[in-house]
Design a protein around this motif. Sequence first.
Motif, PDB file in Angstrom:
ATOM      1  N   ASP A  71       0.822  -1.220   0.000  1.00 23.91           N
ATOM      2  CA  ASP A  71       0.000   0.000   0.000  1.00 23.91           C
ATOM      3  C   ASP A  71       0.853   1.267   0.000  1.00 23.91           C
ATOM      4  OD1 ASP A  71      -2.398  -1.440   0.063  1.00 23.91           O
ATOM      5  OD2 ASP A  71      -2.386  -1.540   2.250  1.00 23.91           O
ATOM      6  N   PHE A  72       2.153   1.119  -0.018  1.00 25.54           N
ATOM      7  CA  PHE A  72       3.072   2.253   0.072  1.00 25.54           C
ATOM      8  C   PHE A  72       2.932   3.176  -1.129  1.00 25.54           C
ATOM      9  CE2 PHE A  72       7.132   4.194  -1.068  1.00 25.54           C
ATOM     10  CZ  PHE A  72       7.431   4.890   0.083  1.00 25.54           C
ATOM     11  N   ASN A 117       0.141  -3.491  12.721  1.00 27.96           N
ATOM     12  CA  ASN A 117      -0.781  -2.784  11.825  1.00 27.96           C
ATOM     13  C   ASN A 117      -0.700  -3.234  10.365  1.00 27.96           C
ATOM     14  OD1 ASN A 117      -1.789  -1.167  13.974  1.00 27.96           O
ATOM     15  ND2 ASN A 117       0.068   0.071  13.826  1.00 27.96           N
ATOM     16  N   TYR A 118      -0.230  -4.465  10.136  1.00 27.15           N
ATOM     17  CA  TYR A 118      -0.182  -5.030   8.794  1.00 27.15           C
ATOM     18  C   TYR A 118      -0.828  -6.411   8.781  1.00 27.15           C
ATOM     19  CZ  TYR A 118       3.031  -1.455   7.098  1.00 27.15           C
ATOM     20  OH  TYR A 118       3.600  -0.273   6.711  1.00 27.15           O
ATOM     21  N   VAL A 119      -1.315  -6.804   7.607  1.00 27.38           N
ATOM     22  CA  VAL A 119      -1.795  -8.164   7.352  1.00 27.38           C
ATOM     23  C   VAL A 119      -1.104  -8.650   6.086  1.00 27.38           C
ATOM     24  CG1 VAL A 119      -4.051  -7.832   8.453  1.00 27.38           C
ATOM     25  CG2 VAL A 119      -3.791  -7.341   6.012  1.00 27.38           C
ATOM     26  N   HIS A 146      -1.980  -2.741   4.577  1.00 27.93           N
ATOM     27  CA  HIS A 146      -2.301  -2.069   5.840  1.00 27.93           C
ATOM     28  C   HIS A 146      -3.506  -2.757   6.480  1.00 27.93           C
ATOM     29  CE1 HIS A 146      -0.329   1.942   4.453  1.00 27.93           C
ATOM     30  NE2 HIS A 146       0.527   0.945   4.546  1.00 27.93           N
ATOM     31  N   LYS A 147      -3.413  -2.968   7.771  1.00 23.06           N
ATOM     32  CA  LYS A 147      -4.507  -3.589   8.516  1.00 23.06           C
ATOM     33  C   LYS A 147      -5.622  -2.555   8.695  1.00 23.06           C
ATOM     34  CE  LYS A 147      -5.362  -5.992  12.870  1.00 23.06           C
ATOM     35  NZ  LYS A 147      -4.721  -6.459  14.110  1.00 23.06           N
ATOM     36  N   THR A 148      -6.839  -2.952   8.386  1.00 23.37           N
ATOM     37  CA  THR A 148      -7.993  -2.079   8.593  1.00 23.37           C
ATOM     38  C   THR A 148      -9.017  -2.809   9.441  1.00 23.37           C
ATOM     39  OG1 THR A 148      -9.041  -2.855   6.562  1.00 23.37           O
ATOM     40  CG2 THR A 148      -7.678  -0.883   6.379  1.00 23.37           C
ATOM     41  N   GLU A 149      -9.751  -2.051  10.206  1.00 22.44           N
ATOM     42  CA  GLU A 149     -10.800  -2.630  11.040  1.00 22.44           C
ATOM     43  C   GLU A 149     -12.083  -1.872  10.769  1.00 22.44           C
ATOM     44  OE1 GLU A 149      -9.557  -2.678  15.122  1.00 22.44           O
ATOM     45  OE2 GLU A 149      -7.703  -3.720  14.651  1.00 22.44           O
ATOM     46  N   PRO A 150     -13.196  -2.567  10.680  1.00 23.97           N
ATOM     47  CA  PRO A 150     -14.461  -1.876  10.422  1.00 23.97           C
ATOM     48  C   PRO A 150     -14.853  -1.018  11.626  1.00 23.97           C
ATOM     49  CG  PRO A 150     -14.819  -4.212  10.839  1.00 23.97           C
ATOM     50  CD  PRO A 150     -13.348  -3.992  10.792  1.00 23.97           C
ATOM     51  N   TYR A 151     -15.497   0.099  11.334  1.00 28.15           N
ATOM     52  CA  TYR A 151     -15.973   0.979  12.391  1.00 28.15           C
ATOM     53  C   TYR A 151     -17.182   0.341  13.048  1.00 28.15           C
ATOM     54  CZ  TYR A 151     -17.969   5.024  14.683  1.00 28.15           C
ATOM     55  OH  TYR A 151     -18.487   5.881  15.609  1.00 28.15           O
ATOM     56  N   THR A 152     -17.162   0.264  14.367  1.00 22.48           N
ATOM     57  CA  THR A 152     -18.264  -0.386  15.088  1.00 22.48           C
ATOM     58  C   THR A 152     -18.950   0.569  16.052  1.00 22.48           C
ATOM     59  OG1 THR A 152     -16.728  -1.167  16.782  1.00 22.48           O
ATOM     60  CG2 THR A 152     -17.210  -2.679  14.942  1.00 22.48           C
ATOM     61  N   GLY A 153     -18.804   1.880  15.808  1.00 20.92           N
ATOM     62  CA  GLY A 153     -19.436   2.874  16.688  1.00 20.92           C
ATOM     63  C   GLY A 153     -20.954   2.876  16.517  1.00 20.92           C
TER      64      GLY A 153
END
Length: 167
Positions: A71-72, A117-119, A146-153
């Motif tokens: 992703d760089f 912070n990577y996968v 890059h590691k991403t996480e879904p927003y759970t707010g």
Amino acid sequence: DHPADIEMPIVYKDESDLNNKVNDAVQKALGDKYAIVESGTDRGTTAPEKINGHYVVSQKVSRQVQFVDDDFKDGMKDSTGNPLNKTVRSFFVNGTDGSTVDVSTGDYGKQMTLPANYVLAAGQVLPSSVEVSLKNNSPLVIHLRHKTEPYTGSGADETKTITRKIQ
């Protein structure tokens, strides 16, 4: 490539100690470029005792392992403003020519982990072993995303209003 004679007095306690001291003497004669991969000895029966050693040696080889950020983008900076590199981390695996080195445990196991912070990129796996060879000494590249996480707010966290005053 050819037989070599190493003559030196060796004082030893038992057979194991003798073998270790002979191997150490041979390794010292070989230098840092080669390693003993197989050995055997034939002992003489008369004094002074002569030991005929049979050794298979191989050249020492290092192979680089690189964790690369797919992703760089040029000009990217970390949260403190320092420039980021496409290569996130790298290290060398050491062995002898044609050997397969276990990288799943010990110091190599600690290095063969995903950076924070990577996968792994699609189709990539973390290897448990690495082949080192003079014929194929190109870096082993492990591609990362890059590691991403879904927003759970929920509730008030779901939306934000941003107001800008333009002058």
